[in-house]
Scaffold this active site. Structure first.
Site, PDB file in Angstrom:
ATOM      1  NE  ARG A   1      45.934   5.633  30.732  1.00 13.93           N
ATOM      2  CZ  ARG A   1      46.085   5.649  29.396  1.00 13.93           C
ATOM      3  NH1 ARG A   1      47.110   6.276  28.869  1.00 13.93           N
ATOM      4  NH2 ARG A   1      45.236   5.034  28.614  1.00 13.93           N
TER       5      ARG A   1
ATOM      6  CG  ASP B   1      41.076  -1.226  26.829  1.00 17.97           C
ATOM      7  OD1 ASP B   1      41.115  -0.888  25.629  1.00 17.97           O
ATOM      8  OD2 ASP B   1      41.933  -0.859  27.657  1.00 17.97           O
TER       9      ASP B   1
ATOM     10  CB  THR C   1      37.962   1.575  29.365  1.00 15.90           C
ATOM     11  OG1 THR C   1      38.939   0.952  28.506  1.00 15.90           O
ATOM     12  CG2 THR C   1      37.269   0.482  30.155  1.00 15.90           C
TER      13      THR C   1
ATOM     14  CG  ASP D   1      39.970  -1.575  37.024  1.00 18.06           C
ATOM     15  OD1 ASP D   1      40.726  -0.839  36.362  1.00 18.06           O
ATOM     16  OD2 ASP D   1      40.003  -2.811  36.968  1.00 18.06           O
TER      17      ASP D   1
ATOM     18  N   GLY E   1      42.056   6.707  29.521  1.00 17.61           N
ATOM     19  CA  GLY E   1      41.829   6.805  28.071  1.00 17.61           C
ATOM     20  C   GLY E   1      40.447   7.369  27.767  1.00 17.61           C
TER      21      GLY E   1
ATOM     22  CG  ASP F   1      39.927  -3.433  30.639  1.00 12.42           C
ATOM     23  OD1 ASP F   1      39.189  -2.449  30.884  1.00 12.42           O
ATOM     24  OD2 ASP F   1      41.166  -3.343  30.619  1.00 12.42           O
TER      25      ASP F   1
ATOM     26  NE  ARG G   1      45.212  -0.354  29.687  1.00 15.37           N
ATOM     27  CZ  ARG G   1      45.996   0.725  29.663  1.00 15.37           C
ATOM     28  NH1 ARG G   1      47.282   0.597  29.937  1.00 15.37           N
ATOM     29  NH2 ARG G   1      45.537   1.900  29.379  1.00 15.37           N
TER      30      ARG G   1
HETATM   31  O1  F6P Z   1      42.617   1.911  27.832  1.00 12.33           O
HETATM   32  C1  F6P Z   1      42.373   2.372  26.569  1.00 12.33           C
HETATM   33  C2  F6P Z   1      43.575   2.216  25.695  1.00 12.33           C
HETATM   34  O2  F6P Z   1      43.242   2.799  24.457  1.00 12.33           O
HETATM   35  C3  F6P Z   1      44.078   0.782  25.510  1.00 12.33           C
HETATM   36  O3  F6P Z   1      43.290   0.064  24.599  1.00 12.33           O
HETATM   37  C4  F6P Z   1      45.483   1.008  25.043  1.00 12.33           C
HETATM   38  O4  F6P Z   1      46.312  -0.084  25.377  1.00 12.33           O
HETATM   39  C5  F6P Z   1      45.879   2.232  25.811  1.00 12.33           C
HETATM   40  O5  F6P Z   1      44.689   2.896  26.205  1.00 12.33           O
HETATM   41  C6  F6P Z   1      46.709   3.215  25.019  1.00 12.33           C
HETATM   42  O6  F6P Z   1      47.141   4.198  25.865  1.00 12.33           O
HETATM   43  P1  F6P Z   1      47.787   5.586  25.385  1.00 12.33           P
HETATM   44  O7  F6P Z   1      46.655   6.481  25.016  1.00 12.33           O
HETATM   45  O8  F6P Z   1      48.501   6.049  26.584  1.00 12.33           O
HETATM   46  O9  F6P Z   1      48.648   5.288  24.212  1.00 12.33           O
END
Ligand code: F6P
Length: 327
Positions: free
Chosen positions: A73, A129, A127, A104, A12, A131, A173
């Protein structure tokens, strides 16, 4: 012949990646290195989407969210055969050092890549998050919190005007960090996150009493991890008889003009990362803990799940425990 170094963004995107790219190019030249961009994360490494980077490429990007070089990703990078292709693409250019902005999972992938190819890397936790175990701060968190703060403040305007309950869902997340900090700093009545189990029914008597004394709107911050925003909204309508709306903040939390703190942290993370790679650190993550930068192994970072700081959790428990609700 100059030594070469590359940078990529994985997972992300966060606001702070562009300031990091700017510092990367400028500091690489200052250290007499030739900088390269890898576009679209590990996908670009595999697809040979790697370009030399120049001052012009980073002019004006410090104010922009997202990442100029793209992120992804990558499932393919989990396979050894694709990692071998990626290594060839770097080696054919003489690039043997890589900075990875990501989480990670990305660092775990890089650890394998390093073991197989000897290409050194330094990970920068990035990130919204927040986390990642082993670091108190991940790039992008401060900007995301600012975006959330603005959104909640604006929703409060309409919530109070229309006498409604608003259930505001934040990202994160599996982690409640964004929701917790946002709830504490926005004066919310409710904060629901996985780390602090709360039964919403336990607020009923107190909220009824508050309504009888004149309260006519509520703000509830709920982490996406719980996946129950609609249910909570329904609870306000059914149990308290107050009209309710859900507002899922979604991907706006990932964008926006990088905050001063994220610009500064981007600058510092990248400076330490380049210095570390030049000093011979070959496979580490640069972490920010108790106001200091330290280098940690991938195992220290990725082997254990992240836990929100206990002091912050205690504040959250005190603030939002239904038993502490002021009638
Ligand atoms: O890891 C960052 C994040 O924005 C999370 O907070 C969220 O759950 C996820 O990515 C959303 O992913 P995507 O961009 O694939 O919708």
């Amino acid at each position: 012949m100059k030594q070469k170094i590359a940078i990529l963004c994985s997972g992300g995107d966060v606001s702070g990646m562009n300031p990091a790219l700017k510092r990367f190019v400028e500091y690489a030249y200052a250290r007499d290195l030739q900088p390269y961009f890898v576009h679209n994360g590990f996908e670009g490494l595999i697809d040979n989407n790697i370009t030399p980077a120049d001052y012009h490429d980073v002019a004006g990007i410090i104010t922009r969210g997202g990442t100029k070089i793209g992120s992804a990703r990558s499932k393919r990078f989990m396979e050894e055969s694709f990692r071998a292709v990626a290594a060839d693409n770097l080696k054919s250019r003489g690039i043997d050092r890589l900075i990875v902005l990501g989480g990670d999972g990305s660092f775990r992938g890089m650890e394998r890549f390093y073991a197989e190819t000897g290409i050194a890397f330094c990970g920068i936790p990035s990130t919204i998050d927040n986390d990642i175990n082993g670091t108190d701060y991940c790039l992008g968190v401060d900007t995301a919190l600012g975006v959330i703060k603005n959104a909640i403040d604006q929703i409060r305007d309409t919530a109070s005007s229309f006498r409604r309950a608003f259930v505001i869902e934040t990202m994160g997340r599996n982690c409640g960090y964004l929701a917790l900090v946002s709830a504490i700093t926005s004066g919310a009545e409710v904060c629901l996150i996985p780390e602090i189990p709360i039964n919403i029914n336990d607020y009923k008597g107190c909220f009824q009493s508050q309504i009888s004394k004149g309260r006519d709107y509520f703000i509830a911050i709920v982490s996406e991890a719980l996946q129950n925003s609609a249910e909570i909204s329904l609870w306000f309508e059914k149990e308290l008889g107050i009209e309710s709306r859900v507002s899922v903040l979604g991907h706006i939390q990932r964008g926006g003009n990088p905050s001063v703190y994220d610009r500064l942290m981007a600058y510092r993370f990248v400076t330490y990362a380049i210095d570390a790679l030049l000093e011979g650190k070959s496979h580490s993550v640069i972490c920010y803990t108790k106001s200091h930068f330290t280098f940690k192994t991938i195992d220290e970072v990725a082997l254990h799940p992240y836990k929100i700081d206990e002091e912050l959790l205690t504040l959250g428990r005190e603030q939002f425990a239904p038993s502490h609700c002021q009638m």
